[in-house]
Design an enzyme around this catalytic site. Sequence first.
Site, PDB file in Angstrom:
ATOM      1  N   GLU A 263       5.741  60.517  13.119  1.00  0.00           N
ATOM      2  CA  GLU A 263       5.532  59.069  13.243  1.00  0.00           C
ATOM      3  C   GLU A 263       5.756  58.635  14.697  1.00  0.00           C
ATOM      4  O   GLU A 263       6.818  58.883  15.267  1.00  0.00           O
ATOM      5  CB  GLU A 263       6.490  58.294  12.334  1.00  0.00           C
ATOM      6  CG  GLU A 263       6.174  56.802  12.329  1.00  0.00           C
ATOM      7  CD  GLU A 263       7.158  55.957  11.520  1.00  0.00           C
ATOM      8  OE1 GLU A 263       8.374  56.168  11.642  1.00  0.00           O
ATOM      9  OE2 GLU A 263       6.696  55.076  10.775  1.00  0.00           O
TER      10      GLU A 263
ATOM     11  N   CYS B 111       4.645  50.016   9.406  1.00  0.00           N
ATOM     12  CA  CYS B 111       4.870  51.308   8.736  1.00  0.00           C
ATOM     13  C   CYS B 111       3.606  51.800   8.042  1.00  0.00           C
ATOM     14  O   CYS B 111       3.437  52.989   7.827  1.00  0.00           O
ATOM     15  CB  CYS B 111       6.009  51.171   7.725  1.00  0.00           C
ATOM     16  SG  CYS B 111       5.717  49.825   6.560  1.00  0.00           S
TER      17      CYS B 111
ATOM     18  N   GLY C  84      13.616  51.040   7.226  1.00  0.00           N
ATOM     19  CA  GLY C  84      13.767  51.516   8.606  1.00  0.00           C
ATOM     20  C   GLY C  84      13.246  52.935   8.723  1.00  0.00           C
ATOM     21  O   GLY C  84      12.445  53.380   7.894  1.00  0.00           O
TER      22      GLY C  84
ATOM     23  N   LYS D 138      21.698  42.401   7.202  1.00  0.00           N
ATOM     24  CA  LYS D 138      21.814  42.778   8.617  1.00  0.00           C
ATOM     25  C   LYS D 138      20.428  42.981   9.207  1.00  0.00           C
ATOM     26  O   LYS D 138      19.752  43.972   8.948  1.00  0.00           O
ATOM     27  CB  LYS D 138      22.603  44.088   8.776  1.00  0.00           C
ATOM     28  CG  LYS D 138      22.959  44.303  10.241  1.00  0.00           C
ATOM     29  CD  LYS D 138      23.092  45.744  10.637  1.00  0.00           C
ATOM     30  CE  LYS D 138      21.893  46.352  11.285  1.00  0.00           C
ATOM     31  NZ  LYS D 138      21.423  45.770  12.536  1.00  0.00           N
TER      32      LYS D 138
ATOM     33  N   THR E  75      17.286  57.445   9.855  1.00  0.00           N
ATOM     34  CA  THR E  75      18.377  56.522   9.490  1.00  0.00           C
ATOM     35  C   THR E  75      18.511  56.467   7.970  1.00  0.00           C
ATOM     36  O   THR E  75      19.626  56.444   7.441  1.00  0.00           O
ATOM     37  CB  THR E  75      18.108  55.093  10.031  1.00  0.00           C
ATOM     38  OG1 THR E  75      17.542  55.176  11.327  1.00  0.00           O
ATOM     39  CG2 THR E  75      19.362  54.270  10.070  1.00  0.00           C
TER      40      THR E  75
ATOM     41  N   GLU F 151      12.940  52.257   2.067  1.00  0.00           N
ATOM     42  CA  GLU F 151      11.546  52.067   2.513  1.00  0.00           C
ATOM     43  C   GLU F 151      11.490  52.619   3.929  1.00  0.00           C
ATOM     44  O   GLU F 151      12.015  51.994   4.860  1.00  0.00           O
ATOM     45  CB  GLU F 151      11.178  50.579   2.509  1.00  0.00           C
ATOM     46  CG  GLU F 151      11.333  49.871   1.173  1.00  0.00           C
ATOM     47  CD  GLU F 151      10.226  50.202   0.182  1.00  0.00           C
ATOM     48  OE1 GLU F 151       9.279  50.917   0.558  1.00  0.00           O
ATOM     49  OE2 GLU F 151      10.318  49.761  -0.968  1.00  0.00           O
TER      50      GLU F 151
HETATM   51  P1  NAD Z   1      15.893  52.054  12.340  1.00  0.00           P
HETATM   52  O1  NAD Z   1      16.048  53.036  11.240  1.00  0.00           O
HETATM   53  O2  NAD Z   1      16.296  52.447  13.701  1.00  0.00           O
HETATM   54  O3  NAD Z   1      16.694  50.705  12.026  1.00  0.00           O
HETATM   55  C1  NAD Z   1      16.488  49.963  10.851  1.00  0.00           C
HETATM   56  C2  NAD Z   1      17.732  49.142  10.579  1.00  0.00           C
HETATM   57  O4  NAD Z   1      18.798  50.043  10.276  1.00  0.00           O
HETATM   58  C3  NAD Z   1      18.204  48.301  11.762  1.00  0.00           C
HETATM   59  O5  NAD Z   1      18.737  47.076  11.299  1.00  0.00           O
HETATM   60  C4  NAD Z   1      19.313  49.165  12.355  1.00  0.00           C
HETATM   61  O6  NAD Z   1      20.272  48.425  13.067  1.00  0.00           O
HETATM   62  C5  NAD Z   1      19.921  49.756  11.085  1.00  0.00           C
HETATM   63  N1  NAD Z   1      20.672  51.001  11.282  1.00  0.00           N
HETATM   64  C6  NAD Z   1      20.591  51.887  12.299  1.00  0.00           C
HETATM   65  N2  NAD Z   1      21.478  52.890  12.121  1.00  0.00           N
HETATM   66  C7  NAD Z   1      22.115  52.646  10.956  1.00  0.00           C
HETATM   67  C8  NAD Z   1      23.121  53.332  10.214  1.00  0.00           C
HETATM   68  N3  NAD Z   1      23.648  54.474  10.651  1.00  0.00           N
HETATM   69  N4  NAD Z   1      23.527  52.809   9.042  1.00  0.00           N
HETATM   70  C9  NAD Z   1      22.976  51.661   8.561  1.00  0.00           C
HETATM   71  N5  NAD Z   1      22.042  50.962   9.231  1.00  0.00           N
HETATM   72  C10 NAD Z   1      21.594  51.454  10.405  1.00  0.00           C
HETATM   73  O7  NAD Z   1      14.364  51.603  12.293  1.00  0.00           O
HETATM   74  P2  NAD Z   1      13.626  50.645  13.317  1.00  0.00           P
HETATM   75  O8  NAD Z   1      13.382  51.391  14.579  1.00  0.00           O
HETATM   76  O9  NAD Z   1      14.311  49.333  13.352  1.00  0.00           O
HETATM   77  O10 NAD Z   1      12.236  50.417  12.538  1.00  0.00           O
HETATM   78  C11 NAD Z   1      11.149  51.273  12.615  1.00  0.00           C
HETATM   79  C12 NAD Z   1      11.065  52.166  11.410  1.00  0.00           C
HETATM   80  O11 NAD Z   1      11.047  51.399  10.212  1.00  0.00           O
HETATM   81  C13 NAD Z   1       9.791  52.983  11.378  1.00  0.00           C
HETATM   82  O12 NAD Z   1      10.099  54.311  11.010  1.00  0.00           O
HETATM   83  C14 NAD Z   1       8.958  52.315  10.310  1.00  0.00           C
HETATM   84  O13 NAD Z   1       8.001  53.149   9.688  1.00  0.00           O
HETATM   85  C15 NAD Z   1      10.019  51.877   9.354  1.00  0.00           C
HETATM   86  N6  NAD Z   1       9.532  50.802   8.490  1.00  0.00           N
HETATM   87  C16 NAD Z   1       9.298  51.088   7.179  1.00  0.00           C
HETATM   88  C17 NAD Z   1       8.790  50.107   6.339  1.00  0.00           C
HETATM   89  C18 NAD Z   1       8.515  50.390   4.888  1.00  0.00           C
HETATM   90  O14 NAD Z   1       8.348  49.429   4.131  1.00  0.00           O
HETATM   91  N7  NAD Z   1       8.448  51.629   4.454  1.00  0.00           N
HETATM   92  C19 NAD Z   1       8.564  48.819   6.837  1.00  0.00           C
HETATM   93  C20 NAD Z   1       8.820  48.571   8.178  1.00  0.00           C
HETATM   94  C21 NAD Z   1       9.313  49.569   9.001  1.00  0.00           C
END
Ligand code: NAD
Length: 478
Positions: A381, A279, A223, A170, A227, A245
Amino acid sequence: MIKIHNFINGKFIASDKNLEDINPANGEKIAYIPNSNRKDVDLAVQAADSARESWSALSIGERAFWLGKIADALEIRSEEIASLESLDTGKPISLARAVDASRSVANFRFFGEFAKDFQQENFEMDDATNHVIFKPVGIAGLITPWNLPLYLLSWKIAPAIVMGNTVIAKPSELTPLTANLLAEVIHEVGLPKGVVNIVHGLGSDVGQAIVEHPKINLISFTGGTTTGKKVAEIAAPMFKKLSLELGGKNATIVLDDADIEATIPGVARAGFLNQGQVCLCGSRIFVSKKIWDDFVPKFVNYVKNMKIGDPSSDDSELGALVSFAHRDKVESYIHLAQREGGEILCGGKSPGLDAPFDKGAFLEPTIVSGLSHLSRTATEEIFGPVVTIHPFESDKEAIEMANCTDYGLAGSVWTGDSERGKRVAEKIETGMVWVNTWLHRDLRVPFGGIKNSGVGREGGRWSLGFFSEAINICVKNS
Ligand code: NAD
């Protein structure tokens, strides 16, 4: 207008309910994507389940062959990947070419090659031999964010399928275009149907349905930390294999012996690459007091001169943020920084671009000084082009300041003495630290965070281990 469908059991399936996909650089609609639900996830799980037996029966070498085919077909479409990624995220095309397109191809190629050497291990005893074999886990649920869309999706799909799992992926609802291109490539090369299924939609519907599905045995989630917590709350009592992650608030430490001129471009890149939406970005910059007066004005001047504008132009170093809602969130942190007593050294506002980019989600790269390293601005963040900068007296103080957040993803140390840099790096509480470089990636090494930045490691053999079950068979000597 692009119309995107789910990719389930080797077929593109239209949806009657759709979400809009917006270009954040000018506010225009670019695509419709399926607003999928639990039933679509069920359908994808049925497909993944049907494909499991025959896919897992192939040898690693046979599955690796498919990864090579996907890498070759993606590579042919590299320029298209870069254009779609730039359109969808607002990032500069040069970055989308150098990072997103090339890494997406490299992920398939790397795991295809690397997995061939991931063999069964044997441990001899006096009277028996242990054979450790690696079996697929089953059906993998892969959930990814918007900042590096295909880069992160391919980072999960490639090791998951090479180890014999079938997957339901997804992508972020904000950036679906390159996941759709990957589905086209998978269709075109003829990967057995049901091995990779892509379901588009909202996290609260599709993401949650994936995490809750009893037939999905493994979740790899990238993400935000909030979440990630929700995902863990559901997956942990179901005893799913889980990799998280999550977010970061990474420190960049500039020691007193750093070569200032050589260091500034690296520190600026760490702070502002992809508009600060990586990130791993170094959003807290700690500079030795001994070089503070020299470093800060030069750094501010460098950042002021970064070129922000049309993401499709080769000249642009910075593009738009991913969405208007996200820009609002980042701006709210600039206002918070001012309320907390911070001084904006540069940026802090929209760049005032000409039409049509005057309607885009742009924000100037922003440096804030004068804040406590314990302030909210310096510890939460922001995930945008906003960095805070703080002076320190000694290496010990820099380490204490770097370790004062709940996050523990990455960091970097800049110094004229790499041994000293390594000593400081070892004391930083994060999963990864670079010395005199940043985002310098070898795909064989472990990737992941500690504290609130995540659980588990991916990359190289850590990915192959995570996407498999290590089973020991102990055979008594006859
Ligand atoms: P997010 O947590 O809002 O969303 C990430 C994914 O999770 C999306 O596909 C979203 O649709 C899905 N999602 C949302 N709610 C959910 C739920 N209840 N159950 C399952 N899936 C759900 O994050 P974002 O805004 O898309 O991305 C930014 C974040 O990602 C930042 O905090 C960043 O640091 C982090 N990030 C971490 C890494 C890493 O490798 N550690 C890499 C890239 C981004």
